[in-house]
Design a protein around this motif. Sequence first.
Motif, PDB file in Angstrom:
ATOM      1  N   GLU A 143       0.827  -1.205   0.000  1.00 38.79           N
ATOM      2  CA  GLU A 143       0.000   0.000   0.000  1.00 38.79           C
ATOM      3  C   GLU A 143       0.862   1.257   0.000  1.00 38.79           C
ATOM      4  O   GLU A 143       0.457   2.302  -0.517  1.00 38.79           O
ATOM      5  N   ASN A 192      -1.043   0.701  -4.585  1.00 38.63           N
ATOM      6  CA  ASN A 192      -2.067   1.651  -4.133  1.00 38.63           C
ATOM      7  C   ASN A 192      -2.447   2.642  -5.230  1.00 38.63           C
ATOM      8  O   ASN A 192      -1.640   2.979  -6.096  1.00 38.63           O
ATOM      9  N   LYS A 194      -9.118   2.409  -2.899  1.00 38.38           N
ATOM     10  CA  LYS A 194      -7.803   1.914  -2.487  1.00 38.38           C
ATOM     11  C   LYS A 194      -7.815   0.382  -2.408  1.00 38.38           C
ATOM     12  O   LYS A 194      -6.920  -0.288  -2.939  1.00 38.38           O
ATOM     13  N   MET A 239      -5.651  -2.045  -4.895  1.00 40.03           N
ATOM     14  CA  MET A 239      -4.635  -2.966  -4.385  1.00 40.03           C
ATOM     15  C   MET A 239      -4.933  -4.395  -4.826  1.00 40.03           C
ATOM     16  O   MET A 239      -4.029  -5.124  -5.254  1.00 40.03           O
ATOM     17  N   ASN A 243      -0.047  -3.887   4.056  1.00 43.63           N
ATOM     18  CA  ASN A 243      -1.081  -2.847   4.044  1.00 43.63           C
ATOM     19  C   ASN A 243      -1.528  -2.547   5.456  1.00 43.63           C
ATOM     20  O   ASN A 243      -1.319  -3.352   6.377  1.00 43.63           O
TER      21      ASN A 243
END
Length: 307
Positions: A87, A142, A225, A229, A247
């Motif tokens: 992330e 991300n 997000k 991902m 993450n």
Amino acid sequence: MRIALLLLCLTAFAFRTRLDGPDKPAYRLYTPKLKATTYIKLLRQAADADVVLFGELHNNPICHWLELQLTKDLQSEKKGNLVLGAEMFEADNQTALSDYVQGRTTGKELAQQARLWQNYDTDYKPIADFAREQHIPFIATNVPRRYARQVSRQGLASLDTISAEGKRQMAPLPLTVDLTLPGYEGMMKMMSESAHGGSSSSSAANPQGATTDMTANFARAQAIKDATMAHFILQNLKPGQTMLHFNGDYHSKNFEGIVWYLRKQRPDLKIVTLSSVETPDPDKPERENQNLADFVLAIPADMTKTY
């Protein structure tokens, strides 16, 4: 004399009890039902998985240390079939990250070319350096933050106006977001109560009102997000490989977030999740931490922070 001797014995016993007390573990690992388990079991399940989602607490040194250990041990187990993702790196910084990991640029150049988190040097650089040393692919998963910010302010429909290049840096549109999922629903409730000074009189599920739109868009920004991902994890995962992904805990705990989007596209995927929690006593995890993940990482609440 006897009383003085008795007090001396009691004092010595109390001191000895403190010295002979239990260890102070930096962490403990548990199953979803909070039964004690071991790192070797985590490693074995991780090595057999397609995707491992390590839900970290961003400023916790134990999380970052264990991430590095798991990376090293999975590299040994997978013998070159390991892929990393995080992330902490945004999709439009993929070239800068790949150039560094593949040894084409220096750390100084990476810092100039990519948006690095404030704790990169202490917490993520060791992993990036190991990937560089071992030639492990490292994926920036991300969504660029400007697009997440745009969704939080204007909603998902605003993404229709961005460039084709921008759309390649996120999950395919239009994006399905289920705001009834407990994680997103809880986020909206928290935002709504905060906006009303702690009052829950206005429901975040109510489609009317500016505050409701704001809270829903905040959850949708979280979803873009999560979806992005998941998208880049799947896009960069080949058969026989394991993707170890780092993450924030919220993005994968309770088997939601990234997990939901992965399952939506690949229900057959072998996924292992780890959720990090801070607790007063790692030997006695609270019941509220049940079923957060396949492995629950319990860390002392007074653990030092990296920032």
